[in-house]
Design a protein around this motif. Structure first.
Motif, PDB file in Angstrom:
ATOM      1  N   MET A 177       0.830  -1.199   0.000  1.00 30.27           N
ATOM      2  CA  MET A 177       0.000   0.000   0.000  1.00 30.27           C
ATOM      3  C   MET A 177       0.867   1.253   0.000  1.00 30.27           C
ATOM      4  O   MET A 177       0.640   2.190  -0.768  1.00 30.27           O
ATOM      5  CB  MET A 177      -0.848  -0.035   1.271  1.00 30.27           C
TER       6      MET A 177
ATOM      7  N   ARG B 141       2.788   1.517  -3.435  1.00 27.49           N
ATOM      8  CA  ARG B 141       1.973   1.945  -4.579  1.00 27.49           C
ATOM      9  C   ARG B 141       1.549   3.403  -4.451  1.00 27.49           C
ATOM     10  O   ARG B 141       1.558   4.152  -5.427  1.00 27.49           O
ATOM     11  CB  ARG B 141       0.748   1.047  -4.733  1.00 27.49           C
ATOM     12  N   ASN B 142       1.178   3.815  -3.244  1.00 30.80           N
ATOM     13  CA  ASN B 142       0.811   5.213  -3.048  1.00 30.80           C
ATOM     14  C   ASN B 142       2.010   6.129  -3.261  1.00 30.80           C
ATOM     15  O   ASN B 142       1.881   7.222  -3.800  1.00 30.80           O
ATOM     16  CB  ASN B 142       0.219   5.424  -1.652  1.00 30.80           C
TER      17      ASN B 142
ATOM     18  N   GLU C  19       2.621   6.386  -7.007  1.00 36.62           N
ATOM     19  CA  GLU C  19       1.653   7.323  -7.599  1.00 36.62           C
ATOM     20  C   GLU C  19       2.069   8.768  -7.339  1.00 36.62           C
ATOM     21  O   GLU C  19       2.054   9.601  -8.237  1.00 36.62           O
ATOM     22  CB  GLU C  19       0.270   7.120  -6.960  1.00 36.62           C
TER      23      GLU C  19
ATOM     24  N   PRO D  71      -3.892  -1.664  -8.783  1.00 35.54           N
ATOM     25  CA  PRO D  71      -3.616  -0.224  -8.882  1.00 35.54           C
ATOM     26  C   PRO D  71      -4.626   0.509  -9.761  1.00 35.54           C
ATOM     27  O   PRO D  71      -4.870   1.702  -9.548  1.00 35.54           O
ATOM     28  CB  PRO D  71      -2.233  -0.168  -9.525  1.00 35.54           C
TER      29      PRO D  71
ATOM     30  N   PHE E  92      -7.517   2.518  -8.177  1.00 37.57           N
ATOM     31  CA  PHE E  92      -7.246   3.823  -7.564  1.00 37.57           C
ATOM     32  C   PHE E  92      -8.253   4.869  -8.035  1.00 37.57           C
ATOM     33  O   PHE E  92      -8.773   5.657  -7.262  1.00 37.57           O
ATOM     34  CB  PHE E  92      -5.854   4.324  -8.003  1.00 37.57           C
TER      35      PHE E  92
ATOM     36  N   GLY F   7      -6.755  -5.232   0.356  1.00 40.81           N
ATOM     37  CA  GLY F   7      -5.915  -4.138  -0.119  1.00 40.81           C
ATOM     38  C   GLY F   7      -6.726  -3.109  -0.887  1.00 40.81           C
ATOM     39  O   GLY F   7      -6.527  -1.906  -0.734  1.00 40.81           O
TER      40      GLY F   7
ATOM     41  N   VAL G 293      -8.604  -0.947   1.457  1.00 38.81           N
ATOM     42  CA  VAL G 293      -7.730  -0.022   2.164  1.00 38.81           C
ATOM     43  C   VAL G 293      -7.280   1.120   1.260  1.00 38.81           C
ATOM     44  O   VAL G 293      -7.178   2.261   1.700  1.00 38.81           O
ATOM     45  CB  VAL G 293      -6.532  -0.797   2.745  1.00 38.81           C
ATOM     46  N   ILE G 294      -7.028   0.812  -0.016  1.00 38.23           N
ATOM     47  CA  ILE G 294      -6.651   1.848  -0.980  1.00 38.23           C
ATOM     48  C   ILE G 294      -7.659   2.984  -0.932  1.00 38.23           C
ATOM     49  O   ILE G 294      -7.326   4.150  -1.052  1.00 38.23           O
ATOM     50  CB  ILE G 294      -6.613   1.263  -2.416  1.00 38.23           C
TER      51      ILE G 294
END
Lengths: 316, 495
Positions: free
Chosen positions: A41, A44-45, A48, B50, B53, B335, B338-339
């Motif tokens: 997490m 990936r954040n 980004e 991803p 998002f 996950g 949570v994202i």
């Protein structure tokens, strides 16, 4: 300050033609834990958020296995050109090398780039448990040695080391039950198969909110905003403030200009609103140290954990 | 909000155009990764995580969940048509499904698979809605000792899945247990049988072993037989649908498979794989004609194919009710929650009802879409068999390699795939069934881990483990299932 750093990089870039091109292609960020996990997490954040200022994409690749050591070893052994870097955690870097032979040892065998976040550790019990405070729990443990069972997410995790440290300093006998991660340990706590659990604050939060669990103790220098009623171990007289931290690393020998460019982009990403929001909901404290400061903290963790591992007889 | 009102509320959210589209994209991707051998749901979900998002939480989750259960529909396709499991939870389907295909009943097998998956998906959604909280509490009563007992019983009951020699089955079980110990021991971090190799410390993964033993081995056998394309079934279009008798034979197995699969989904680990083995063993045991199994019994396709889809629904229960993932696929779903700043757990349903009910209701819609999507595709898939053998085999082999690499981005997984491919080919030559090895590899690591945790809990007192009521009950069930039938026969014989 960062602008000055950027100017310095640009100047360096202009002066050295080879470095002028960095980054000329995407950077691979190896995450040594599976997709969907806590570290993934953050990775990936971060990737980004780095996109906004770093000229090329930062691509997260998961390389899980063996408590993070496989992915970490791959980073350390990669070509030091700034195109393969890794996200890592304190236990992978400073506990695992004391447990087994790995391609990396102390912080001088790789290049720390930047410290990203801290992750606190707390001790939790079920809300129907008779112990209202950490003192109650430790008192009960003294009265009946070995009767209380405490879970950790595995042998050699910082959570385990803190538990063992607490046992020694408080002079109590708690039965340690290691699991393979807290996704396994939490059902055991909620189902009454262990009496207490060593967890990260965000892992237990939904169960605290639902009235199923209670946090008794925080292993932090200060009380946590999330659990203001839980005293710190320090308040009880036990100097245990080991938390978990995540950082970026590069292979040893990566050009300083590349390290600097990655550092600068990650530093800016730490202030990115989306990254900040992720950190808040996941219970991470954003924390910054540059390459030197990070190396110093890693050296300290490396020494302390070597001692703990030896004292606890964990090295087989 | 009561459960049924909640479901109605969720349906309202799930049928908004964007969510319908997300659901469709999810189940379509799921079907494709299910059909393609080697590439499984976990890899695809990790890859697409991803991309969620940018979506709103419910939409992203609807898509990812669609991949998860959608893959269970597609998985049976290659199992039935070319004897290569499309993903790990379709190994068992190949046993009778491929035999059916060789008799020209491929279309029937595929149709029954899709119908069984749909029924199980429906049962699963209602299971989540009506029994979710209760089942989550039940799952919590299973501590390490109970899981240990469950795995021991499972190993006893499942080790002789397809009959055959006891000695061979035991050898395969032993081998599977041994393979399961390779790598870093998950709770204390000790490295075993790694010979100092850091790569080996990740252990030997289930999926490349399965794809090797079944997929690669099958291709080697085909290559050896040469280009005898005629050996593969010719399918006529009018044979696409099951006969009335076939439907009748499948309905009870589908019902049983749905329930068994849903409950197995609550077991930690690769529960979809486990569910298919349990369903197959169950069908064989309750059948009045167990000798038909292995020669193209439609019950052996219907039960397991319902079970693996049921298990995906069951696996959603601990995730949605406790916020705790029991399997790698639901860990990725966690996950995704949570994202988006959501914490699944006991409060999700009251705090974010639109997400909870939207996702649950979308599972029903997704299953409906999958049924509509898969039935017409049966004809398309069957026509794959008209492809020249050397082209098809090469494609399958390539996909197996890509799929094995996509798991962990690891070269080791590729070598495991190749190694077990050769080993599987050898076993075929010797006419030894490798399925007990798979059962042991699924259950062994869980059995060892939970035994060690139990011993930690009781400080080494074995008696404390076996005298817990649930543990004792589970072990007794195992003994009864094993010893019951022979005892009954002996009691009957003297007359």
């Amino acid at each position: 300050m960062t602008r000055l750093g950027l100017a310095a990089v640009l100047w360096l870039a202009a002066a050295v033609p080879a470095a002028a091109q960095y980054p000329e292609r995407p950077v691979t960020l190896i995450c040594p834990f599976p997709a969907g996990g806590a570290m993934d997490m953050v990775a990936r954040n971060l990737g980004e958020a780095m996109k906004k200022t770093f000229p090329k994409p930062v691509v997260v690749v998961n390389r899980p296995g063996a408590a993070g050591t496989i992915g970490n070893a791959e980073v350390v052994q990669a070509r030091p050109d700034g195109y393969t870097i890794g996200i890592s955690a304190v236990a992978v870097l400073t506990v695992q090398p004391h447990l087994t032979d790995l391609p990396y040892k102390g912080p001088d065998t790789y290049a720390p780039i930047i410290k990203l976040v801290n992750l606190a550790i707390v001790l939790a019990v079920r809300s129907d448990a008779p112990w209202k405070s950490a003192r109650d729990l430790l008192g009960a443990a003294k009265a009946s040695p070995g009767k209380l069972r405490v879970s950790t997410p595995g042998v050699g995790t910082i959570l385990h080391l803190n538990l063992e440290d607490l046992k020694t300093r408080a002079g109590v006998d708690l039965t340690h039950v290691p699991f393979a991660g807290n996704a396994e340990a939490l059902p055991a706590l909620l189902g009454g198969h262990v009496e207490a659990s060593m967890v990260h604050p965000s892992e237990i939060l939904p169960h605290v909110q639902a009235g199923k669990a209670r946090v008794l103790l925080a292993f932090e220098p200060k009380r946590l905003a999330l659990y203001p009623d839980a005293p710190t171990a320090r308040e009880l007289g036990f100097e245990i403030t080991n938390g978990v931290y995540y950082l970026l690393i590069a292979p040893k020998g990566t050009p300083p200009a590349a390290v600097q460019a990655l550092h600068d982009a990650a530093r800016r990403a730490q202030a990115d609103p989306a990254f900040v929001a992720m950190a808040r909901t996941r219970g991470f404290d954003i924390d910054y140290l540059g390459p030197e400061g990070m190396a110093a903290q890693l050296r300290e963790s490396f020494r302390n954990n070597e001692e703990l591992v030896k004292r606890l007889g964990l090295r087989k | 909000m009561g459960p049924l009102e909640g479901l109605a509320f969720g349906l309202g959210i799930a049928v908004t155009p964007v969510n319908l589209l997300a659901c469709f994209v999810g189940v379509l991707i799921g079907t494709i990764v299910g059909v393609l051998p080697g590439i499984g749901p976990v890899g695809a979900m990790a890859l697409l995580l991803p991309s969620t998002f940018a979506l709103n939480p419910a939409t992203g989750l609807i898509m990812l969940a669609g991949i998860y259960y959608g893959s269970m529909y597609g998985g049976s396709t290659t199992s039935i048509l070319v004897n290569v499991p499309g993903e790990a939870a379709s190994v068992v389907t190949a046993i009778d499904g491929y035999q059916m295909a060789r008799k020209g009943r491929a279309g029937a097998a595929l149709t029954v698979s899709a119908a069984g998956s749909f029924v199980a998906g429906t049962v699963g959604v209602f299971g989540i809605v009506l029994l979710g909280t209760w089942l989550a509490d039940l799952a919590l009563r299973f501590g390490p000792p109970e899981y240990f007992a469950l795995t021991v019983t499972g190993l006893m009951v499942l080790s002789r899945l397809s009959g055959g020699s006891v000695l061979q089955a035991f050898l395969m079980v032993g081998l599977g247990l041994a393979i399961g110990t390779v790598g870093m021991e998950p709770i204390s971090g000790v490295r075993r049988f790694t010979f100092g190799s850091i790569q080996l410390s990740q252990g030997i993964e289930l999926v490349p072993v399965i794809m090797g033993l079944y997929g690669v081995a099958e291709i080697l056998v085909l290559a050896e037989q040469g280009m005898k394309t005629g050996a593969i079934s010719k399918v006529r279009l009018r044979d696409l649908f099951p006969t009335r008798a076939e439907w009748r034979q499948s309905s009870a197995p589908i019902a049983r498979g749905s329930v068994v699969g849903f409950l197995t989904g609550l077991v930690p680990g690769p529960s979809t794989v486990l569910a298919t083995f349990i369903a197959y063993a169950l069908e064989r045991r309750v059948s009045t004609t167990p000798e038909r199994f292995g020669t193209g019994a439609i019950e052996g396709v219907a039960g397991p194919e319902a079970a693996n889809n049921g298990a995906t629904a069951g696996a959603m229960v601990p995730l949605l009710s406790l916020g705790i993932p029991f399997s790698p696929a639901t860990a990725i779903l966690l996950g995704a929650f949570v994202i988006h700043g959501l914490t699944p757990g006991p409060l999700l349903v009251s705090q974010r009802p639109e997400v909870f009910w939207g996702v649950v209701a979308s599972m029903y819609i997704g299953n409906l879409m999958l049924l509509v999507l898969n039935l017409p595709l049966v004809g398309v898939f069957v026509s794959v068999l008209r492809m020249p053998q050397h082209v098809l085999s090469t494609m399958v082999l390539l996909l197996c390699l890509v799929g094995a690499y996509s798991l962990n981005n690891s070269m080791l997984d590729l070598w495991v795939l190749v190694g077990f491919g050769l080993f599987g080919w050898l076993l075929r030559k010797l006419a030894i069934d490798p399925s007990p090895l798979i059962v042991a590899l699924v259950l062994g690591p869980l059995m060892e881990k939970t035994l060690r945790q139990s011993l930690f809990m009781t400080r080494g007192n074995v008696l404390d483990i076996v005298t817990r009521p649930l543990t004792l009950g589970l072990l007794l069930v195992g003994v009864l299932v094993l010893a019951g039938p022979p005892l009954a026969r002996r009691l009957r014989r003297p007359r």
